[in-house]
Design an enzyme around this catalytic site. Sequence first.
Site, mmCIF file in Angstrom:
data_model
loop_
_atom_site.group_PDB
_atom_site.id
_atom_site.type_symbol
_atom_site.label_atom_id
_atom_site.label_comp_id
_atom_site.label_asym_id
_atom_site.label_seq_id
_atom_site.Cartn_x
_atom_site.Cartn_y
_atom_site.Cartn_z
ATOM 1 N N GLU A 244 -9.742 -2.408 4.934
ATOM 2 C CA GLU A 244 -10.439 -2.199 6.187
ATOM 3 C C GLU A 244 -11.651 -3.129 6.307
ATOM 4 O O GLU A 244 -12.089 -3.717 5.303
ATOM 5 C CB GLU A 244 -10.893 -0.734 6.279
ATOM 6 C CG GLU A 244 -9.775 0.290 6.196
ATOM 7 C CD GLU A 244 -8.982 0.437 7.496
ATOM 8 O OE1 GLU A 244 -8.895 -0.531 8.266
ATOM 9 O OE2 GLU A 244 -8.448 1.534 7.736
ATOM 10 N N ASP B 33 0.815 -1.204 0.000
ATOM 11 C CA ASP B 33 0.000 0.000 0.000
ATOM 12 C C ASP B 33 0.856 1.264 0.000
ATOM 13 O O ASP B 33 2.063 1.216 0.212
ATOM 14 C CB ASP B 33 -0.952 0.011 1.200
ATOM 15 C CG ASP B 33 -0.304 -0.505 2.483
ATOM 16 O OD1 ASP B 33 0.921 -0.329 2.636
ATOM 17 O OD2 ASP B 33 -1.010 -1.071 3.335
ATOM 18 N N ASN C 294 -7.971 -3.796 13.990
ATOM 19 C CA ASN C 294 -9.337 -4.072 13.529
ATOM 20 C C ASN C 294 -9.385 -5.208 12.510
ATOM 21 O O ASN C 294 -10.414 -5.438 11.874
ATOM 22 C CB ASN C 294 -9.969 -2.805 12.943
ATOM 23 C CG ASN C 294 -9.241 -2.297 11.703
ATOM 24 O OD1 ASN C 294 -8.274 -2.900 11.236
ATOM 25 N ND2 ASN C 294 -9.697 -1.170 11.170
ATOM 26 N N HIS D 226 -7.470 -5.500 9.737
ATOM 27 C CA HIS D 226 -7.150 -5.186 8.343
ATOM 28 C C HIS D 226 -5.800 -5.771 7.941
ATOM 29 O O HIS D 226 -4.902 -5.947 8.765
ATOM 30 C CB HIS D 226 -7.221 -3.681 8.064
ATOM 31 C CG HIS D 226 -6.094 -2.864 8.611
ATOM 32 N ND1 HIS D 226 -6.288 -1.715 9.336
ATOM 33 C CD2 HIS D 226 -4.736 -2.986 8.518
ATOM 34 C CE1 HIS D 226 -5.128 -1.179 9.647
ATOM 35 N NE2 HIS D 226 -4.173 -1.935 9.169
#
Length: 268
Positions: free
Chosen positions: A144, A67, A137, A139
Site C-alpha cells: 500500500e 499475496d 491507489n 499499490h
Amino acid sequence: MQVIIFDDAQQVAVNAAEWVAELITKKKNPVLGLATGSTPISLYQQLVNKYKAGELSFKNTTSFNLDEYLGIDADNEQSYRHFMNQNLFNHVDINIDNTFLPTCNQGENPREQGLAYEEKIKQANGVDLQILGIGANGHIGFNEPTSSLASRTRIKTLTQQTLNDNSRLFNKDEFQPTLAMTMGIATILDARYVLLMATGESKAQAVKDMVAGPLSAMCPASALQMHENAIILLDKAAASKLEDQEYYHWANNQNIKVNEEFGLYHNY
C-alpha cells in the site's frame, strides 16, 4: 519502462498471454510470479485455452503468488489459493506442489513466514516473469502507499480504499480480512521481467503516477521505473491520462520489429 497501449482489455490479455507463453515454451524450468484480482483473470483464460489447444504445458513451471490474506484457509472461497485453483491451476498440467503463496496460518509468526517465502524464491533461482496488476491507489501486490521501496515479503495492513475496492467480492455478513501477506517491492523488483496489466478508467490516475510521476512510496508502482525490464500493458481507458501517447505507439512499433527477429526476451 515499455508502455504498450491497446484498444481494449481483451487485447491486453492476449498480448500478456504471449509473453507468458514464450517464457514457458523457451525456458526449461520457468518461474512465474502470479497475481490475483479481476485484471489477470482474462490472462489466465487465455493461458488455459492455449493449454487445451496443445500449445502450452505448465508441467515444468514453478509459481509464486504475490499475496494472500492473513490466516485464511486454503479451501476458503475468498483465499487466493482458491482463486488460483479456480482460474488456472485446476485447468492446466502444473504440479500443484510447485505452486506457492505467502501463507501465514493461525499462530504462525508472519515475520518468519515472510523470510521463509523469500528463501523459497531464492531456492527456485528467482522469478523469471512477475505478473502484476495495479490498485487504484497505486499499490502492487498488497504494498500500500507508504510501503518501503526496499520491502520484502511481510505482513501488511490494507488501506480503507483497498478494503472498499475488494468489498464487492465479499457478502455483507462475511468476514473480510484487513491484513495480508505480500511480496515486498524489492522482491518484485528482483524478478527478471515484470509484466503489469491495467485496464479501465478507474486505473488511469494510478497508471499516470506510475509511469510519469515521481518515484515515491505514495505510489508503490512507481518503483517499476527502476526496473530494467518492466512491460506495462494498458487499454485506452487506463492510458487515458498519459501524455505523449504517440511516442509510446511509435516506440512499440519499433520494438515489434526487434521482437519478431530476436524474441520477446533478451535473457532469462
